[in-house]
Motif scaffolding. Structure first.
Motif, short mmCIF file in Angstrom:
data_model
loop_
_atom_site.label_atom_id
_atom_site.label_comp_id
_atom_site.label_asym_id
_atom_site.label_seq_id
_atom_site.Cartn_x
_atom_site.Cartn_y
_atom_site.Cartn_z
N GLU A 9 -33.71 15.71 -11.08
CA GLU A 9 -32.91 14.58 -11.56
C GLU A 9 -32.86 14.50 -13.08
N SER A 10 -33.95 14.83 -13.75
CA SER A 10 -33.95 14.77 -15.22
C SER A 10 -33.00 15.82 -15.81
N ASN A 11 -32.89 16.98 -15.15
CA ASN A 11 -31.95 18.00 -15.59
C ASN A 11 -30.51 17.52 -15.41
N LEU A 12 -30.24 16.86 -14.28
CA LEU A 12 -28.90 16.33 -14.04
C LEU A 12 -28.55 15.25 -15.05
N ASP A 13 -29.51 14.39 -15.37
CA ASP A 13 -29.29 13.35 -16.36
C ASP A 13 -28.94 13.96 -17.72
N ALA A 14 -29.68 14.99 -18.11
CA ALA A 14 -29.44 15.65 -19.39
C ALA A 14 -28.07 16.31 -19.41
N MET A 15 -27.70 16.95 -18.31
CA MET A 15 -26.40 17.59 -18.23
C MET A 15 -25.28 16.55 -18.33
N PHE A 16 -25.44 15.45 -17.63
CA PHE A 16 -24.44 14.39 -17.68
C PHE A 16 -24.31 13.84 -19.10
N ASP A 20 -21.03 13.46 -21.37
CA ASP A 20 -20.59 12.12 -21.76
C ASP A 20 -20.94 11.89 -23.23
N THR A 21 -20.27 12.62 -24.09
CA THR A 21 -20.61 12.61 -25.52
C THR A 21 -20.37 11.27 -26.19
N THR A 22 -19.49 10.45 -25.65
CA THR A 22 -19.20 9.15 -26.26
C THR A 22 -20.03 8.03 -25.66
N ILE A 27 -17.74 10.59 -16.86
CA ILE A 27 -17.06 11.79 -17.33
C ILE A 27 -15.76 11.93 -16.55
N THR A 28 -14.87 12.76 -17.05
CA THR A 28 -13.60 12.96 -16.37
C THR A 28 -13.76 13.94 -15.22
N LEU A 29 -12.77 13.97 -14.37
CA LEU A 29 -12.78 14.91 -13.25
C LEU A 29 -12.77 16.35 -13.76
N VAL A 30 -12.05 16.60 -14.85
CA VAL A 30 -12.01 17.95 -15.44
C VAL A 30 -13.41 18.37 -15.89
N LEU A 56 -22.70 8.63 -13.54
CA LEU A 56 -23.96 9.35 -13.39
C LEU A 56 -24.44 9.30 -11.94
N GLU A 57 -24.28 8.17 -11.29
CA GLU A 57 -24.71 8.04 -9.90
C GLU A 57 -23.99 9.04 -9.00
N ILE A 58 -22.69 9.17 -9.16
CA ILE A 58 -21.91 10.13 -8.38
C ILE A 58 -22.36 11.55 -8.73
N PHE A 59 -22.52 11.82 -10.01
CA PHE A 59 -22.93 13.14 -10.47
C PHE A 59 -24.26 13.55 -9.84
N ARG A 60 -25.24 12.65 -9.88
CA ARG A 60 -26.56 12.94 -9.30
C ARG A 60 -26.46 13.20 -7.80
N LYS A 61 -25.70 12.36 -7.13
CA LYS A 61 -25.59 12.44 -5.67
C LYS A 61 -24.94 13.72 -5.20
#
Length: 63
Positions: A9-16, A20-22, A27-30, A56-61
């Motif tokens: 999960e910490s890796n996924l958080d860092a990737m997200f 999400d630079t702003t 993040i966008t679908l692209v 982030l929740e969707i990304f992690r899941k």
């Protein structure tokens, strides 16, 4: 046989956070499709419209 987790999960958080630079909290679908491709995961049959925002929740899941 259960496969080992290569990304936690910490890796996924860092990737997200890198995507999400702003700091908007999504993040966008692209961007999401790009992350999936980078990880070697399929981008076909995603249940999102082109203008979807991925949280982030969707990304992690789903990653």
């Amino acid at each position: 046989m259960e496969y080992p987790y290569l990304v936690d999960e910490s890796n996924l958080d860092a990737m997200f956070e890198m995507l999400d630079t702003t700091g908007q909290g999504y993040i966008t679908l692209v961007q999401y499709k790009g992350a999936l491709k980078t990880l070697g995961l399929s981008t076909q049959d995603l249940p999102y419209e082109d203008n979807a925002n991925i949280t982030l929740e969707i990304f992690r899941k789903e990653v």
